[in-house]
Design a protein around this motif. Structure first.
Motif, PDB file in Angstrom:
ATOM      1  N   LEU A 197       0.810  -1.208   0.000  1.00  0.00           N
ATOM      2  CA  LEU A 197       0.000   0.000   0.000  1.00  0.00           C
ATOM      3  C   LEU A 197       0.849   1.268   0.000  1.00  0.00           C
ATOM      4  CD1 LEU A 197      -3.249   0.397   2.065  1.00  0.00           C
ATOM      5  CD2 LEU A 197      -1.711   2.324   1.737  1.00  0.00           C
ATOM      6  N   ARG A 198       1.899   1.286   0.781  1.00  0.00           N
ATOM      7  CA  ARG A 198       2.717   2.506   0.849  1.00  0.00           C
ATOM      8  C   ARG A 198       3.364   2.828  -0.502  1.00  0.00           C
ATOM      9  NH1 ARG A 198       3.894   4.584   5.948  1.00  0.00           N
ATOM     10  NH2 ARG A 198       3.222   3.272   7.724  1.00  0.00           N
ATOM     11  N   LEU A 199       3.770   1.806  -1.224  1.00  0.00           N
ATOM     12  CA  LEU A 199       4.344   2.038  -2.549  1.00  0.00           C
ATOM     13  C   LEU A 199       3.264   2.486  -3.527  1.00  0.00           C
ATOM     14  CD1 LEU A 199       6.670   1.993  -4.504  1.00  0.00           C
ATOM     15  CD2 LEU A 199       6.376  -0.476  -4.742  1.00  0.00           C
ATOM     16  N   ALA A 200       2.097   1.889  -3.431  1.00  0.00           N
ATOM     17  CA  ALA A 200       0.986   2.316  -4.275  1.00  0.00           C
ATOM     18  C   ALA A 200       0.654   3.782  -4.028  1.00  0.00           C
ATOM     19  CB  ALA A 200      -0.235   1.445  -4.015  1.00  0.00           C
ATOM     20  N   ARG A 201       0.707   4.195  -2.786  1.00  0.00           N
ATOM     21  CA  ARG A 201       0.432   5.598  -2.458  1.00  0.00           C
ATOM     22  C   ARG A 201       1.463   6.513  -3.087  1.00  0.00           C
ATOM     23  NH1 ARG A 201      -3.782   7.699  -1.659  1.00  0.00           N
ATOM     24  NH2 ARG A 201      -4.359   6.567   0.228  1.00  0.00           N
ATOM     25  N   ARG A 202       2.704   6.088  -3.076  1.00  0.00           N
ATOM     26  CA  ARG A 202       3.760   6.905  -3.681  1.00  0.00           C
ATOM     27  C   ARG A 202       3.501   7.108  -5.175  1.00  0.00           C
ATOM     28  NH1 ARG A 202       9.424   4.255  -3.161  1.00  0.00           N
ATOM     29  NH2 ARG A 202       8.603   3.989  -1.047  1.00  0.00           N
ATOM     30  N   LEU A 203       3.013   6.075  -5.826  1.00  0.00           N
ATOM     31  CA  LEU A 203       2.749   6.159  -7.263  1.00  0.00           C
ATOM     32  C   LEU A 203       1.476   6.931  -7.582  1.00  0.00           C
ATOM     33  CD1 LEU A 203       3.650   2.483  -8.210  1.00  0.00           C
ATOM     34  CD2 LEU A 203       5.005   4.521  -8.703  1.00  0.00           C
ATOM     35  N   LEU A 204       0.455   6.771  -6.743  1.00  0.00           N
ATOM     36  CA  LEU A 204      -0.852   7.365  -7.035  1.00  0.00           C
ATOM     37  C   LEU A 204      -1.018   8.771  -6.483  1.00  0.00           C
ATOM     38  CD1 LEU A 204      -3.124   4.275  -6.377  1.00  0.00           C
ATOM     39  CD2 LEU A 204      -2.743   5.383  -8.579  1.00  0.00           C
ATOM     40  N   GLY A 205      -0.205   9.129  -5.492  1.00  0.00           N
ATOM     41  CA  GLY A 205      -0.344  10.446  -4.895  1.00  0.00           C
ATOM     42  C   GLY A 205      -1.381  10.457  -3.781  1.00  0.00           C
ATOM     43  N   PRO A 206      -1.554  11.612  -3.144  1.00  0.00           N
ATOM     44  CA  PRO A 206      -2.396  11.689  -1.947  1.00  0.00           C
ATOM     45  C   PRO A 206      -3.895  11.758  -2.209  1.00  0.00           C
ATOM     46  CG  PRO A 206      -1.465  13.834  -2.433  1.00  0.00           C
ATOM     47  CD  PRO A 206      -0.847  12.883  -3.422  1.00  0.00           C
ATOM     48  N   HIS A 207      -4.295  12.054  -3.427  1.00  0.00           N
ATOM     49  CA  HIS A 207      -5.706  12.363  -3.661  1.00  0.00           C
ATOM     50  C   HIS A 207      -6.547  11.172  -4.114  1.00  0.00           C
ATOM     51  CE1 HIS A 207      -4.687  16.491  -3.014  1.00  0.00           C
ATOM     52  NE2 HIS A 207      -3.826  16.485  -4.009  1.00  0.00           N
ATOM     53  N   ARG A 208      -5.902  10.141  -4.642  1.00  0.00           N
ATOM     54  CA  ARG A 208      -6.676   8.981  -5.079  1.00  0.00           C
ATOM     55  C   ARG A 208      -6.926   8.022  -3.922  1.00  0.00           C
ATOM     56  NH1 ARG A 208      -3.965  10.210 -10.013  1.00  0.00           N
ATOM     57  NH2 ARG A 208      -5.393  10.164 -11.787  1.00  0.00           N
ATOM     58  N   LEU A 209      -7.992   7.257  -4.056  1.00  0.00           N
ATOM     59  CA  LEU A 209      -8.387   6.296  -3.032  1.00  0.00           C
ATOM     60  C   LEU A 209      -7.588   5.006  -3.156  1.00  0.00           C
ATOM     61  CD1 LEU A 209     -12.189   6.818  -3.577  1.00  0.00           C
ATOM     62  CD2 LEU A 209     -11.011   7.360  -1.432  1.00  0.00           C
ATOM     63  N   ILE A 210      -7.225   4.448  -2.033  1.00  0.00           N
ATOM     64  CA  ILE A 210      -6.599   3.125  -2.014  1.00  0.00           C
ATOM     65  C   ILE A 210      -7.289   2.286  -0.947  1.00  0.00           C
ATOM     66  CG2 ILE A 210      -4.501   1.780  -1.696  1.00  0.00           C
ATOM     67  CD1 ILE A 210      -2.865   4.183  -2.505  1.00  0.00           C
ATOM     68  N   GLY A 211      -7.822   1.145  -1.394  1.00  0.00           N
ATOM     69  CA  GLY A 211      -8.451   0.211  -0.473  1.00  0.00           C
ATOM     70  C   GLY A 211      -7.673  -1.080  -0.414  1.00  0.00           C
ATOM     71  N   LEU A 212      -7.870  -1.835   0.645  1.00  0.00           N
ATOM     72  CA  LEU A 212      -7.133  -3.075   0.840  1.00  0.00           C
ATOM     73  C   LEU A 212      -8.059  -4.146   1.429  1.00  0.00           C
ATOM     74  CD1 LEU A 212      -4.213  -4.312   0.734  1.00  0.00           C
ATOM     75  CD2 LEU A 212      -4.014  -3.695   3.148  1.00  0.00           C
ATOM     76  N   THR A 213      -7.992  -5.338   0.874  1.00  0.00           N
ATOM     77  CA  THR A 213      -8.735  -6.467   1.428  1.00  0.00           C
ATOM     78  C   THR A 213      -8.002  -7.000   2.662  1.00  0.00           C
ATOM     79  OG1 THR A 213      -9.640  -7.098  -0.724  1.00  0.00           O
ATOM     80  CG2 THR A 213      -9.605  -8.793   0.992  1.00  0.00           C
ATOM     81  N   VAL A 214      -8.746  -7.217   3.728  1.00  0.00           N
ATOM     82  CA  VAL A 214      -8.168  -7.724   4.980  1.00  0.00           C
ATOM     83  C   VAL A 214      -9.027  -8.868   5.509  1.00  0.00           C
ATOM     84  CG1 VAL A 214      -7.103  -5.520   5.582  1.00  0.00           C
ATOM     85  CG2 VAL A 214      -9.428  -6.020   6.357  1.00  0.00           C
ATOM     86  N   HIS A 215      -8.393  -9.716   6.333  1.00  0.00           N
ATOM     87  CA  HIS A 215      -9.076 -10.908   6.817  1.00  0.00           C
ATOM     88  C   HIS A 215      -9.044 -11.069   8.333  1.00  0.00           C
ATOM     89  CE1 HIS A 215      -7.378 -11.600   2.760  1.00  0.00           C
ATOM     90  NE2 HIS A 215      -8.546 -12.134   2.520  1.00  0.00           N
ATOM     91  N   HIS A 216      -8.129 -10.386   9.009  1.00  0.00           N
ATOM     92  CA  HIS A 216      -8.012 -10.545  10.452  1.00  0.00           C
ATOM     93  C   HIS A 216      -7.433  -9.273  11.075  1.00  0.00           C
ATOM     94  CE1 HIS A 216      -3.781 -11.294   9.599  1.00  0.00           C
ATOM     95  NE2 HIS A 216      -4.135 -12.292   8.796  1.00  0.00           N
ATOM     96  N   ARG A 217      -7.357  -9.269  12.389  1.00  0.00           N
ATOM     97  CA  ARG A 217      -6.972  -8.064  13.123  1.00  0.00           C
ATOM     98  C   ARG A 217      -5.618  -7.512  12.675  1.00  0.00           C
ATOM     99  NH1 ARG A 217      -5.751  -7.686  19.665  1.00  0.00           N
ATOM    100  NH2 ARG A 217      -4.844  -5.579  19.616  1.00  0.00           N
ATOM    101  N   GLU A 218      -4.626  -8.370  12.522  1.00  0.00           N
ATOM    102  CA  GLU A 218      -3.292  -7.897  12.181  1.00  0.00           C
ATOM    103  C   GLU A 218      -3.295  -7.163  10.833  1.00  0.00           C
ATOM    104  OE1 GLU A 218      -4.018 -10.917  13.283  1.00  0.00           O
ATOM    105  OE2 GLU A 218      -3.098 -10.795  15.282  1.00  0.00           O
TER     106      GLU A 218
END
Length: 216
Positions: free
Chosen positions: A97-118
Motif C-alpha cells: 500500500l505505501r508504494l501504491a500511495r507513492r505512485l498514485l499520490g495523496p488524492h486517489r483512493l486506495i483500499g485493501l482487502t483484509v481478513h483478520h486483526r493484524e
C-alpha cells in the motif's frame, strides 16, 4: 475527474466480474447497476490484455463520471493512472500500500482487502482510505477465498476498525441487513447485482434494504 476522497458513499459497492456478466455488454450491465443506485464501482479483470483492460476501464470511467460515482481499479495501478480512475483496490499479495500511495499520490483512493486483526491494523497504519473485510459468507465468484467469518466474525473484526470498512463475500438481499448491523459502512456485491437479469432492479432492491436498516 472529481476526486471523492472525503465524500464516498460506500453503501453499495459493486465489483465487475466477466464470468458473472457472461456474454452481456459490460458497460450496459454496469450502467444498469448505476441507474439502480450503485455508489462505488470496482473494475476487476484478471485475464484480459492491458490494452483491452484500458479500453474497458475508459468506458467505465465515462459512465462513472456521468453518474458521479467513484471508479476503482482492482490491482492495476497502471490502468488506474491511464484512465484517470479515482483509485485502486489491492489484495494482500498485490503491491504494498505505501508504494501504491507513492505512485498514485495523496488524492486517489486506495483500499485493501483484509481478513483478520493484524491485517486491519497494518492497513490502517499504512494509510488505507478504506478496507474490505473478507469473506463474510462463501461465494462462488472467488472459490479460493479464506474460511468465511460469518456475521459474528465480522462484528468482532469491526471492533478494530477506525477507517471506512465494507464487507464482501456472498452478500445478497437475504442477508444484507444482518451484515449492515455489524457497523460496516457498506457492502460489496458481484452476483447479487451483476448476475441478475435486471441489474437495475436488483440494485434498487438492495438500496431499499440499506435505507431501511437501522444504524448499528
Amino acid at each position: 475527474m472529481v476526486r471523492f476522497k472525503k465524500t464516498v458513499d460506500w453503501s453499495l459497492y459493486v465489483i465487475t466480474d466477466a464470468q458473472v456478466i457472461g456474454g452481456r455488454s459490460l458497460t450496459a450491465v454496469v450502467e444498469s447497476a448505476l441507474r439502480g443506485g450503485a455508489t462505488v464501482l470496482q473494475y476487476r479483470e484478471k485475464k484480459k490484455s492491458t490494452r483491452a483492460m484500458v479500453d474497458e476501464a475508459m468506458a467505465l470511467a465515462a459512465l462513472c463520471r456521468t453518474y458521479h460515482v467513484p471508479l476503482l481499479i482492482n490491482d492495476r495501478i497502471d490502468v488506474a493512472l491511464a484512465v484517470d480512475a479515482d483509485g485502486v483496490h489491492l489484495g494482500q499479495d498485490d503491491m504494498p500500500l505505501r508504494l501504491a500511495r507513492r505512485l498514485l499520490g495523496p488524492h486517489r483512493l486506495i483500499g485493501l482487502t483484509v481478513h483478520h486483526r493484524e491485517e486491519i491494523e497494518k492497513a490502517q497504519q499504512d494509510g488505507a482510505d478504506y478496507i474490505s473485510l473478507a469473506p463474510v459468507f462463501a461465494t462462488p465468484t472467488k472459490p479460493d477465498h479464506q474460511t468465511p467469518m460469518g456475521v459474528d466474525g465480522l462484528r468482532r473484526l469491526m471492533t478494530w476498525v477506525r477507517c471506512p470498512a465494507v464487507a464482501i463475500g456472498g452478500i445478497n438481499a437475504h442477508n444484507i441487513r444482518d451484515v449492515l448491523q455489524t457497523g460496516v459502512n457498506g457492502v460489496c456485491v458481484v452476483s447479487a447485482i451483476l448476475g441478475q437479469d435486471d441489474p437495475e432492479r436488483a440494485a434498487r432492491t438492495l438500496r431499499a434494504l440499506i435505507a431501511s436498516t437501522p444504524a448499528s
